[in-house]
Design an enzyme around this catalytic site. Structure first.
Site, PDB file in Angstrom:
ATOM      1  N   GLY A 116       0.822  -1.207   0.000  1.00 38.30           N
ATOM      2  CA  GLY A 116       0.000   0.000   0.000  1.00 38.30           C
ATOM      3  C   GLY A 116       0.857   1.258   0.000  1.00 38.30           C
ATOM      4  O   GLY A 116       1.807   1.363   0.768  1.00 38.30           O
ATOM      5  N   ILE A 181      17.751  -9.059  20.276  1.00 36.41           N
ATOM      6  CA  ILE A 181      17.750 -10.134  19.283  1.00 36.41           C
ATOM      7  C   ILE A 181      19.021 -10.970  19.432  1.00 36.41           C
ATOM      8  O   ILE A 181      18.976 -12.200  19.421  1.00 36.41           O
ATOM      9  CB  ILE A 181      17.647  -9.547  17.854  1.00 36.41           C
ATOM     10  CG1 ILE A 181      16.273  -8.890  17.677  1.00 36.41           C
ATOM     11  CG2 ILE A 181      17.874 -10.633  16.808  1.00 36.41           C
ATOM     12  CD1 ILE A 181      15.997  -8.375  16.278  1.00 36.41           C
ATOM     13  N   GLY A 267      19.935  -3.777  15.622  1.00 35.82           N
ATOM     14  CA  GLY A 267      18.801  -2.876  15.748  1.00 35.82           C
ATOM     15  C   GLY A 267      17.863  -3.005  14.560  1.00 35.82           C
ATOM     16  O   GLY A 267      18.131  -3.750  13.614  1.00 35.82           O
ATOM     17  N   ASP A 307       6.366   0.078  15.349  1.00 33.84           N
ATOM     18  CA  ASP A 307       7.778   0.307  15.018  1.00 33.84           C
ATOM     19  C   ASP A 307       7.959   1.455  14.029  1.00 33.84           C
ATOM     20  O   ASP A 307       9.007   2.093  14.005  1.00 33.84           O
ATOM     21  CB  ASP A 307       8.407  -0.961  14.422  1.00 33.84           C
ATOM     22  CG  ASP A 307       8.644  -2.048  15.465  1.00 33.84           C
ATOM     23  OD1 ASP A 307       8.204  -1.877  16.615  1.00 33.84           O
ATOM     24  OD2 ASP A 307       9.279  -3.068  15.129  1.00 33.84           O
ATOM     25  N   ALA A 315       6.023  -5.479  20.206  1.00 34.60           N
ATOM     26  CA  ALA A 315       4.718  -5.849  19.644  1.00 34.60           C
ATOM     27  C   ALA A 315       3.568  -5.343  20.513  1.00 34.60           C
ATOM     28  O   ALA A 315       2.591  -4.778  20.001  1.00 34.60           O
ATOM     29  CB  ALA A 315       4.633  -7.366  19.501  1.00 34.60           C
ATOM     30  N   HIS A 439       1.140 -21.037  47.226  1.00 34.95           N
ATOM     31  CA  HIS A 439       2.401 -21.746  47.454  1.00 34.95           C
ATOM     32  C   HIS A 439       2.289 -23.161  46.939  1.00 34.95           C
ATOM     33  O   HIS A 439       1.238 -23.777  47.123  1.00 34.95           O
ATOM     34  CB  HIS A 439       2.687 -21.769  48.967  1.00 34.95           C
ATOM     35  CG  HIS A 439       3.921 -22.529  49.315  1.00 34.95           C
ATOM     36  ND1 HIS A 439       5.186 -22.041  49.068  1.00 34.95           N
ATOM     37  CD2 HIS A 439       4.077 -23.757  49.868  1.00 34.95           C
ATOM     38  CE1 HIS A 439       6.075 -22.935  49.479  1.00 34.95           C
ATOM     39  NE2 HIS A 439       5.434 -23.985  49.975  1.00 34.95           N
TER      40      HIS A 439
HETATM   41  P1  NAI Z   1      18.887  -3.540  19.958  1.00 27.57           P
HETATM   42  O1  NAI Z   1      18.800  -2.095  19.720  1.00 27.57           O
HETATM   43  O2  NAI Z   1      18.230  -4.167  21.132  1.00 27.57           O
HETATM   44  O3  NAI Z   1      20.412  -3.957  20.022  1.00 27.57           O
HETATM   45  C1  NAI Z   1      21.338  -3.741  19.008  1.00 27.57           C
HETATM   46  C2  NAI Z   1      22.710  -3.871  19.599  1.00 27.57           C
HETATM   47  O4  NAI Z   1      23.678  -3.856  18.551  1.00 27.57           O
HETATM   48  C3  NAI Z   1      23.039  -2.734  20.539  1.00 27.57           C
HETATM   49  O5  NAI Z   1      23.491  -3.280  21.762  1.00 27.57           O
HETATM   50  C4  NAI Z   1      24.135  -1.976  19.794  1.00 27.57           C
HETATM   51  O6  NAI Z   1      25.049  -1.378  20.667  1.00 27.57           O
HETATM   52  C5  NAI Z   1      24.776  -3.084  18.977  1.00 27.57           C
HETATM   53  N1  NAI Z   1      25.493  -2.623  17.803  1.00 27.57           N
HETATM   54  C6  NAI Z   1      25.115  -1.686  16.926  1.00 27.57           C
HETATM   55  N2  NAI Z   1      26.050  -1.529  15.962  1.00 27.57           N
HETATM   56  C7  NAI Z   1      27.043  -2.393  16.242  1.00 27.57           C
HETATM   57  C8  NAI Z   1      28.285  -2.695  15.634  1.00 27.57           C
HETATM   58  N3  NAI Z   1      28.675  -2.075  14.540  1.00 27.57           N
HETATM   59  N4  NAI Z   1      29.067  -3.627  16.211  1.00 27.57           N
HETATM   60  C9  NAI Z   1      28.668  -4.252  17.357  1.00 27.57           C
HETATM   61  N5  NAI Z   1      27.515  -4.007  17.956  1.00 27.57           N
HETATM   62  C10 NAI Z   1      26.695  -3.085  17.421  1.00 27.57           C
HETATM   63  O7  NAI Z   1      18.395  -4.207  18.590  1.00 27.57           O
HETATM   64  P2  NAI Z   1      18.049  -5.696  18.210  1.00 27.57           P
HETATM   65  O8  NAI Z   1      18.573  -6.658  19.198  1.00 27.57           O
HETATM   66  O9  NAI Z   1      18.482  -5.845  16.804  1.00 27.57           O
HETATM   67  O10 NAI Z   1      16.487  -5.697  18.320  1.00 27.57           O
HETATM   68  C11 NAI Z   1      15.717  -4.837  17.485  1.00 27.57           C
HETATM   69  C12 NAI Z   1      14.398  -4.487  18.107  1.00 27.57           C
HETATM   70  O11 NAI Z   1      13.565  -5.598  18.250  1.00 27.57           O
HETATM   71  C13 NAI Z   1      14.551  -3.851  19.466  1.00 27.57           C
HETATM   72  O12 NAI Z   1      13.768  -2.688  19.502  1.00 27.57           O
HETATM   73  C14 NAI Z   1      14.005  -4.864  20.409  1.00 27.57           C
HETATM   74  O13 NAI Z   1      13.376  -4.271  21.515  1.00 27.57           O
HETATM   75  C15 NAI Z   1      13.036  -5.652  19.545  1.00 27.57           C
HETATM   76  N6  NAI Z   1      12.997  -7.027  20.003  1.00 27.57           N
HETATM   77  C16 NAI Z   1      12.333  -7.327  21.147  1.00 27.57           C
HETATM   78  C17 NAI Z   1      12.309  -8.600  21.614  1.00 27.57           C
HETATM   79  C18 NAI Z   1      11.605  -8.889  22.892  1.00 27.57           C
HETATM   80  O14 NAI Z   1      10.939  -8.010  23.402  1.00 27.57           O
HETATM   81  N7  NAI Z   1      11.717 -10.077  23.451  1.00 27.57           N
HETATM   82  C19 NAI Z   1      13.001  -9.687  20.926  1.00 27.57           C
HETATM   83  C20 NAI Z   1      13.717  -9.264  19.788  1.00 27.57           C
HETATM   84  C21 NAI Z   1      13.688  -7.979  19.348  1.00 27.57           C
END
Ligand code: NAI
Length: 463
Positions: A116, A181, A267, A307, A315, A439
């Site tokens: 869309g 992630i 990210g 997002d 989510a 408990h």
């Molecule tokens: P994130 O923002 O949580 O983490 C990305 C990490 O990569 C950061 O720690 C950052 O410092 C690092 N990073 C960035 N560039 C880098 C580099 N060049 N070299 C090394 N490290 C580097 O992002 P992520 O884990 O990809 O998750 C994305 C989104 O999905 C987030 O907003 C997260 O909250 C959401 N998510 C939530 C989940 C949950 O609630 N269980 C599960 C998976 C994802």
């Protein structure tokens, strides 16, 4: 629908933001259209929350069989059947996507299958078809972020999308990015038997988590055999699978880790390009759609959620925003309120939190008290054989109200909801500890932590 007819609300994107908004709008009696270019359920259902949790469940089953002897259960050889793990994950996802399709039909929601694009503040073009609506909600989600590092296009270097459908289990995995992630996949592949290394740029993994929990989890990961490199800036990926080399700079100089597969998890970026937004004058914050506290964009009648607006990319936040945007699109005046947003990380053990982190409370100069209760002191956790972790409770030292709750331990992602409810209702630690907890259960750890704000936990010697 007949030619020229107009929907009350049209939603672009069928993830947990968009499809929940669609159902909500239908419940409120609106004529609703939903546009989705792939499958209903979005990232969460097709490439995120659900498939990763299905994989995590397989990892957990494998682990349980491996430790079965400790529970007096004899097993013969234990091995993983990776194609079966992927197939089960797919069947869980397919069943849930099917359920959402049924919900759309039941709600009389017209689903348009295609990409869309907005051609006006009241018109969405889906392929050659025009969908007209009084109000539009953008819920287009996000895509894995990219970084300008050479070698990321090499075979064997994948994002969180591709890793869900790999054909063969990698014996070793290097994860670039120790965010949510990154650590979830580290747990899954580590438990299933891969040799895992995490390379994180910041001094600590999992930036959005309470420092203390993040530090402790780092230790747990290392004790599980995961190599964790922090303060590590990735320079390049080179070589060929199974010897892909991730080269990074640290304070102690250049280092290299080698793996059969490399996962890039640095990210996610809002998915807002190519949707006609710039052409109709949509105000943006970099890639994110800019919205006000009613989730309306600078174009009256066009709302955005999830997002796509950046912020907290979860989510359940998208779904909440969906409800608010629908209410406002239909004439309401509801403001978003992000004070109580629980988060859960499905690692082994799990991590979850709600409210303020210790650092935030300190920086805000709020008088606070911290109490902790370790799962090792809890009967139910002993029974389960899952004693790693703690409940950390932060309360206002003057009012006793819960400011934050941070948990690492069994079912942390479920347990945290008690903290969320307490915060939503403005409850105090005493309210929690006066609530009889059954408990033997895991939530008793929360009651014990709450008791720690007063006279002290029952099952913990005072030090
Ligand atoms: P994130 O923002 O949580 O983490 C990305 C990490 O990569 C950061 O720690 C950052 O410092 C690092 N990073 C960035 N560039 C880098 C580099 N060049 N070299 C090394 N490290 C580097 O992002 P992520 O884990 O990809 O998750 C994305 C989104 O999905 C987030 O907003 C997260 O909250 C959401 N998510 C939530 C989940 C949950 O609630 N269980 C599960 C998976 C994802």
């Amino acid at each position: 629908m007949e030619e020229g007819m107009e929907y009350d609300i049209a939603i672009v994107g069928g993830g947990p933001g968009g499809y929940v908004a669609a159902i909500r709008a239908a419940q409120l009696g609106a004529k609703v259209a939903l546009v989705e270019k792939e499958r209903l359920g979005g990232t969460c259902l097709n490439r995120g929350c659900i498939p990763t949790k299905a994989l995590a469940r397989s990892a957990e089953a494998f682990h349980e069989v491996k430790v079965a002897q400790d529970f007096g259960v004899e097993t013969s050889t234990v091995a993983i059947n990776f194609p079966q793990i992927i197939a089960r994950k797919n069947s869980v996802v397919n069943a849930l996507v099917g359920s959402i399709e049924q919900l759309m039909r039941a709600g009389g929601i017209k689903v348009y299958d295609g990409l869309g694009r907005l051609t006006s503040p009241r018109t969405i073009k889906v392929d050659e078809e025009e969908v007209k609506a009084k109000r539009i909600i953008l819920a287009t989600g996000s895509v894995p972020a990219r970084i300008p590092v050479p070698g990321l296009d090499l075979p064997g270097v994948v994002t969180s999308n591709e890793i869900l459908d790999i054909a063969e289990f990698p014996s070793s995995l290097v994860i670039i990015g120790g965010g949510i992630i990154g650590v979830e996949f580290a747990s899954i592949f580590g438990v299933l038997g891969s040799k895992v290394a995490i390379v994180e740029m910041l001094p600590q993994i999992m930036p959005p988590v309470d420092d203390e929990i993040s530090r402790r989890f780092g230790q747990v990961l290392r004790s599980q055999g995961v190599e964790v490199h922090t303060g590590a800036a990735v320079k390049m990926v080179q070589g060929e699978s199974p010897n892909l080399e991730v080269v990074f700079d640290t304070a102690k100089g250049e280092k290299t880790v080698t793996g059969e597969m490399v996962l890039v998890a640095v990210g996610r970026s809002p998915y807002t390009e190519g949707l006609g937004l710039a052409e109709i004058g949509m105000k943006m914050n970099r890639r994110a759609v800019a919205v006000n506290e009613y989730l309306e964009t600078n174009i009256p009648g066009v709302y955005a959620i999830g997002d796509a607006i950046g912020g907290i990319m979860l989510a359940h936040v998208a779904s909440y925003e969906g409800e608010i945007a629908v209410a406002n699109a239909l004439g309401g005046e509801q403001r978003v309120d992000y004070r109580v947003v629980p988060n859960g990380i499905f690692t082994y053990p799990e991590i979850a939190g709600v409210g303020m982190m210790e650092k935030e409370v300190r920086d805000a100069e709020i008088p606070y008290k911290i109490s902790r209760f370790p799962f090792s002191a809890l009967g139910r956790a002993q029974v389960m054989g899952e004693t790693t972790g703690t409940v950390k409770l932060i309360c206002n030292a003057e009012t006793g109200k819960v400011l934050g709750m941070h948990i690492m331990g069994p079912h942390a992602t479920d347990l945290v909801q008690e903290g969320a409810l307490a915060m939503q209702l403005g409850a105090t630690a005493e309210d929690i500890s006066h609530t009889i907890h059954s408990h033997p259960t895991l939530p008793e750890a929360i009651m014990e932590a709450a008791l720690g704000q007063g006279l002290g936990s029952i099952h913990l010697r005072k030090i």
